[in-house]
Scaffold this active site. Sequence first.
Site, PDB file in Angstrom:
ATOM      1  N   ARG A 100      36.759   3.392 -21.053  1.00 21.31           N
ATOM      2  CA  ARG A 100      37.846   3.765 -20.136  1.00 21.31           C
ATOM      3  C   ARG A 100      38.310   2.556 -19.328  1.00 21.31           C
ATOM      4  O   ARG A 100      39.461   2.496 -18.915  1.00 21.31           O
ATOM      5  CB  ARG A 100      37.394   4.935 -19.240  1.00 21.31           C
ATOM      6  CG  ARG A 100      36.242   4.636 -18.336  1.00 21.31           C
ATOM      7  CD  ARG A 100      35.562   5.900 -17.821  1.00 21.31           C
ATOM      8  NE  ARG A 100      34.676   6.491 -18.816  1.00 21.31           N
ATOM      9  CZ  ARG A 100      33.948   7.585 -18.625  1.00 21.31           C
ATOM     10  NH1 ARG A 100      34.011   8.241 -17.484  1.00 21.31           N
ATOM     11  NH2 ARG A 100      33.161   8.043 -19.578  1.00 21.31           N
ATOM     12  N   LYS A 156      21.824   1.407 -23.713  1.00 15.75           N
ATOM     13  CA  LYS A 156      21.608   2.632 -24.483  1.00 15.75           C
ATOM     14  C   LYS A 156      20.197   2.641 -25.064  1.00 15.75           C
ATOM     15  O   LYS A 156      19.620   1.577 -25.305  1.00 15.75           O
ATOM     16  CB  LYS A 156      22.601   2.673 -25.660  1.00 15.75           C
ATOM     17  CG  LYS A 156      24.023   2.987 -25.294  1.00 15.75           C
ATOM     18  CD  LYS A 156      24.897   3.017 -26.551  1.00 15.75           C
ATOM     19  CE  LYS A 156      26.348   3.295 -26.220  1.00 15.75           C
ATOM     20  NZ  LYS A 156      26.607   4.631 -25.696  1.00 15.75           N
TER      21      LYS A 156
HETATM   22  N1  BES Z   1      30.929   4.553 -27.024  1.00 16.95           N
HETATM   23  C1  BES Z   1      30.375   5.511 -26.172  1.00 16.95           C
HETATM   24  C2  BES Z   1      30.713   6.943 -26.555  1.00 16.95           C
HETATM   25  C3  BES Z   1      30.208   7.454 -27.871  1.00 16.95           C
HETATM   26  C4  BES Z   1      29.076   8.234 -27.918  1.00 16.95           C
HETATM   27  C5  BES Z   1      30.886   7.202 -29.023  1.00 16.95           C
HETATM   28  C6  BES Z   1      28.639   8.739 -29.115  1.00 16.95           C
HETATM   29  C7  BES Z   1      30.441   7.705 -30.227  1.00 16.95           C
HETATM   30  C8  BES Z   1      29.323   8.478 -30.262  1.00 16.95           C
HETATM   31  C9  BES Z   1      30.856   5.299 -24.737  1.00 16.95           C
HETATM   32  O1  BES Z   1      31.173   4.020 -24.407  1.00 16.95           O
HETATM   33  C10 BES Z   1      29.765   5.769 -23.841  1.00 16.95           C
HETATM   34  O2  BES Z   1      28.701   5.242 -23.946  1.00 16.95           O
HETATM   35  N2  BES Z   1      30.038   6.756 -23.018  1.00 16.95           N
HETATM   36  C11 BES Z   1      29.063   7.300 -22.136  1.00 16.95           C
HETATM   37  C12 BES Z   1      29.746   7.617 -20.839  1.00 16.95           C
HETATM   38  C13 BES Z   1      28.778   7.966 -19.731  1.00 16.95           C
HETATM   39  C14 BES Z   1      27.970   6.766 -19.345  1.00 16.95           C
HETATM   40  C15 BES Z   1      29.571   8.469 -18.558  1.00 16.95           C
HETATM   41  C16 BES Z   1      28.487   8.543 -22.773  1.00 16.95           C
HETATM   42  O3  BES Z   1      29.222   9.273 -23.445  1.00 16.95           O
HETATM   43  O4  BES Z   1      27.291   8.772 -22.638  1.00 16.95           O
HETATM   44 ZN    ZN Z   2      29.526   2.850 -23.740  1.00 17.13          ZN
END
Ligand code: BES
Ligand code: ZN
Length: 518
Positions: free
Chosen positions: A371, A297
């Site tokens: 997931r 990230k």
């Molecule tokens: N933990 C994150 C989702 C999240 C985002 C929680 C903002 C709280 C606030 C999750 O694991 C994630 O990073 N999801 C990705 C999925 C994508 C790579 C398909 C996302 O939402 O960008």
């Molecule tokens: Zn994530």
Amino acid sequence: MDTKLLFQDADGFQTQMLAVFAVDIASGKDAEPLLALLATSDAITNAAAKVLASGEFKGTLGETVLLHAPSGLKAERLLVVGLGKAKSLSVDEVRRGAGTAVRSAKPLGMRDMAILFPEDHALSDEHLETLPCTLLARAVVEGAELAELDWDTYRSDRKDRSVRTLAVLAKEEEKSARAEIQLGFEEGLILARAQNFTRALVNEPGNVLTPTELGRRTAAMCAEVGLTCEVYSTEKLAELKMGAFAAVAQGSAEPPALIVMTYEPTLAKGEVAVEGAPVIGLVGKGITFDTGGISIKPADGMEKMKYDMAGAGAMIGAMRAVAQLKPKVKVIGVVCSAENMPDGKAFKPGDVVTAMSGKTIEVVNTDAEGRLVLADGLHYAKTLGCTHLIDAATLTGACVVALGILNVGLFSNDEAAWESFVVAAKISGEKFWRLPCSDDYKDQIKSQIADMMNTGKNRYGGAISAAMFLKEFVGETPWVHLDIAGCAWNDDSKPWIANGPSGVAVRTILQWVRSYSA
Ligand code: BES
Ligand code: ZN
Ligand code: ZN
């Protein structure tokens, strides 16, 4: 906070501060506010009369005015708390009003206070029907208990600003109303304290709350309230062939934790367990820190990813309340906890992993890890005998984009489960918005080389793609999925609650579980 319910006259009650509610009963959209106290006492009415008539206090939700040495009252101060328009008054305003009262007391250093249970003589009959005593009492105590917490645990200069005792004062009513108020009060206390337990877990930084520590704290809570709890780690994941969950955990020096909590309802003497009775499975995403892994990230805001275990926190809090409210239904809580880290041993984009169910997954993005752990958690819950499943997860940023921070994204494969959840949410006062997960979305997660991919083929409807992925692992079992990414953390404080972890979904999940009670 020592919170108690007293059926006692408010005028003669000795306290540092007595809080009473006021509503605006003016009709017409642009009419000047016309304030009425939700109190029948003449002494209280007289004490507040001048300020209410002054026009300085509008009585909007979250607004307060403080009067010193109110004549005719034993209380040292009288706090009038606005609830907004009488017309739109619901138990939610009362919950927030009670919270506002407590949060007004804290900076003043007040140690003991009282809240007058709303007396509704100022409202129309129409309102009386919509505000049942039990839910009103629940709302007062929930609002107050949630408001008492501030997240200053890690501040070395913190001042103890806690309210130590709170008395909710209700009139000596006829017996039935008394019993209703008492019941609501007791339930509210359990629910709010469970939610606060969740909030405290979610508040913990990732270096303190590792998966192992989450397991430890959950086990301690379970021992305290009488739940069975098992905490497993790497070997058990291998034994159960949880290839998806294990893949997420493998890049971290911190071992994963698979936490299983079990609640068995006690049978009355001579009662036999009902064959085919429902077993409810609560499954939570417990990523104690989500760096994104190899699909790392951006640095901006990454620190917030300590709350990526809020789904697990919600389920642990809900199990605590289950143990105390004792519904007549078996409930199993499954938490999949890991840390998502980049490392030489970490899983990589392109890897193919095999989930416990036997389905294969092409990992396209290691940041879509929630997931993966849930896929194994949901399937495992089914093998433990769960007939109904609910999961909670801070799953997608896409859900935050779609719904903002006020509504939790809700998905379900079953109309009856969804309908009972909607009823539960009405009672708890939390907001959920249903999004689709019909099979025509399945194309989104089609993989070239495996049974599915862990992301959608494009960014469109990202929250739906994630739900479609989970749906592959629940099969025909009635299931509700809650994407709490937008609601689990409040960036801004409100007059009735501190910013930080919200503990969202605990109260509704509990209410939903109770709807399956025999
Ligand atoms: N933990 C994150 C989702 C999240 C985002 C929680 C903002 C709280 C606030 C999750 O694991 C994630 O990073 N999801 C990705 C999925 C994508 C790579 C398909 C996302 O939402 O960008
Ligand atoms: Zn994530
Ligand atoms: Zn995550």
